[in-house]
Design a protein around this motif. Structure first.
Motif, PDB file in Angstrom:
ATOM      1  N   THR A 376       0.823  -1.204   0.000  1.00  0.00           N
ATOM      2  CA  THR A 376       0.000   0.000   0.000  1.00  0.00           C
ATOM      3  C   THR A 376       0.861   1.259   0.000  1.00  0.00           C
ATOM      4  N   TYR A 377       1.995   1.213   0.708  1.00  0.00           N
ATOM      5  CA  TYR A 377       2.906   2.357   0.709  1.00  0.00           C
ATOM      6  C   TYR A 377       3.450   2.610  -0.697  1.00  0.00           C
ATOM      7  N   THR A 406      -1.147  -4.923  -3.727  1.00  0.00           N
ATOM      8  CA  THR A 406      -2.038  -4.545  -2.628  1.00  0.00           C
ATOM      9  C   THR A 406      -3.308  -5.387  -2.654  1.00  0.00           C
TER      10      THR A 406
END
Length: 476
Positions: A376-377, A406
């Motif tokens: 997600t980052y 993700t």
């Protein structure tokens, strides 16, 4: 005070760290763990999903190593940079626990292997098995204290040594492969008539996660890399090589024994498959290879576990004492804490009926949060265009890869089921004590408002899990 010598790893060593971390107990149990839940078609679909998802995750680690070179320690650093102190801490705690649980599964499988010859070891969770394993834990502990570089060299040798018996297994089983048996196993055969293809594939997901844990090995050790560019390449090379081995071991086994027979094999089930092809010596050969493989992977994961605690302490999310190094440059305090937890988990296997399977599934469940936060980052960076100035094409490619990674990590949370998610919260919630100590040491407020809500949710889930264990609704 003498400063520890700076130790740097070349790309072959980093690649060996990735391969050594991934190739451990899991590959030797694949015929049985897949045979329990799916046939050949389900296995092919499962590996396509897992291979594609994990390839995207490998690309995520490669991308982040290039675009955020100042963030060492991989999964922990990325989670903290993207989501704040407490989520970063949870990622570090989860990854550290994964390493410890993985090491427990290794000792259980070694003693289960010996149990085929010496019944006193049983399935690896008898009193004698735990006692002998405890000696092994502390023998490795004091070896690692002598120096990270020495331990990494031993790991490289062990990685080469354990790949050889796996390759030979594939050669022999390839010659013994029978197309008619493979065809009979393709849809699952007897015993899986009522299980749909979706259920079969879903039943393999935690297994596929377990065998890929370690893909982030080079990223965790990025502070030791001679060149930052080596980190991403080592991750990709290690992943692709291991993926080929995993798929071949699984699919060739379906051409040797019928699926119900695979499901009944004793672990390490690769030994039973090779026995069916070449006779009893095949089981001995695989068992010897397993012991070398598992001991090498144990060394890798011990190093990874200590490194994560050490890095988290340096970045002020773990208590300060965990940032201490000895004169050999080894994070000694983190290593002591790691092996104390491994010892505690090992003792608990005395009370689990299927200790290896429990450790496998709990390990897989615990790694999902670190992987999800990392992916997600990377998605956030690409979405915002951070570090992508003037690189529109690269941004689109990385956005797609991070988006798939993700989605895959989120799918794994669903596929793993609620039981092991709740059990993981039994570790996450009380482990937050370490975070509170670290924050108090530095004079910081323990939680922000959103972090309080996150902790409350984790604590509530832990209470539900403990209640389920106490009432028998959750069985281990």
């Amino acid at each position: 005070m003498t400063q520890p010598t700076q130790q740097k790893f070349a790309m072959p060593t980093l690649t060996a760290m990735v391969v050594g971390s991934m190739v451990g107990a899991g590959i030797f149990s694949l015929p049985q763990t897949f045979g329990r839940v799916t046939g050949g078609l389900g296995a092919l679909i499962a590996w396509a999903i897992a291979g594609g998802g994990m390839l995207m995750l490998a690309y995520v680690f490669q991308t982040l190593s290039r675009r955020k070179p100042a963030l060492d320690a991989g999964v922990y650093a990325y989670a903290k940079a993207g989501f704040g102190n407490y989520p970063g801490f949870l990622s570090a705690l989860g990854y550290w626990t994964v390493c410890c649980l993985g090491n427990v599964s290794y000792w259980v499988l070694i003693k289960s292997t010996w149990g085929a010859i010496f019944p006193a070891f049983g399935d690896g969770n008898t009193v004698l098995a735990v006692a002998i394993s405890s000696v092994g834990i502390w023998a490795f502990h004091f070896t690692i204290l002598r120096g990270v570089k020495q331990a990494a060299f031993i790991n490289t040798i062990a990685t080469v040594a354990k790949i050889i018996p796996i390759v030979l297994f594939l050669v022999f089983v390839g010659f013994g492969f029978k197309a008619d048996i493979f065809a009979a196993n393709f849809d699952g055969g007897p015993g899986l008539e009522g299980a749909g293809l979706f259920a079969q594939v879903r039943g393999t997901m935690l297994v596929t996660v377990f065998v890929f844990v370690g893909i982030e090995g080079a990223s965790v050790y990025s502070r030791y890399a001679r060149k930052r560019s080596d980190v991403g390449l080592a991750t990709l090379l290690g992943f692709l090589g291991v993926l080929c081995l995993l798929v071949l071991v699984t699919m060739l086994s379906y051409g040797v024994l019928l699926r119900p027979d695979l499901a009944e094999l004793r672990n390490p089930s690769m030994a039973g498959v090779l026995r069916a092809v070449v006779g009893p010596w095949g089981a001995v050969f695989v068992s010897a290879g397993l012991i070398v493989s598992v001991l090498g992977a144990y060394l890798s994961w011990s190093l990874l576990a200590a490194e994560v605690l050490f890095s988290a302490a340096k970045m002020e999310s773990m208590p300060a004492f965990l940032a201490r190094e000895n004169r050999n440059g080894v994070p000694a305090a983190a290593l002591w804490m790691t092996n104390i937890l491994v010892q505690c988990f090992l003792v608990l296997t005395l009370f689990a009926e299927q200790a290896f399977l429990l450790a496998l599934k709990l390990t897989s469940s615990m790694i999902l949060l670190p992987y999800l936060l990392t992916a997600t980052y990377a998605l956030m960076l690409a979405w915002r265009g951070e570090t992508y100035e003037g690189q529109a094409r690269e941004r689109r490619i990385d956005l797609l890869r991070a988006g798939i990674a993700t989605f895959y990590a989120g799918w794994l949370v669903f596929a793993g089921g609620i039981t092991f998610l709740l059990l993981s919260l039994v570790i996450y919630a009380p482990g937050t004590i370490l975070f509170a100590i670290a924050q108090k040491e530095r004079g910081h407020r323990v939680f922000t408002g959103r972090e309080q809500l996150l902790f409350a949710a984790a604590a509530a889930g832990a209470v539900v899990a403990i209640f389920g264990l106490a009432t028998g609704r959750i069985a281990v």
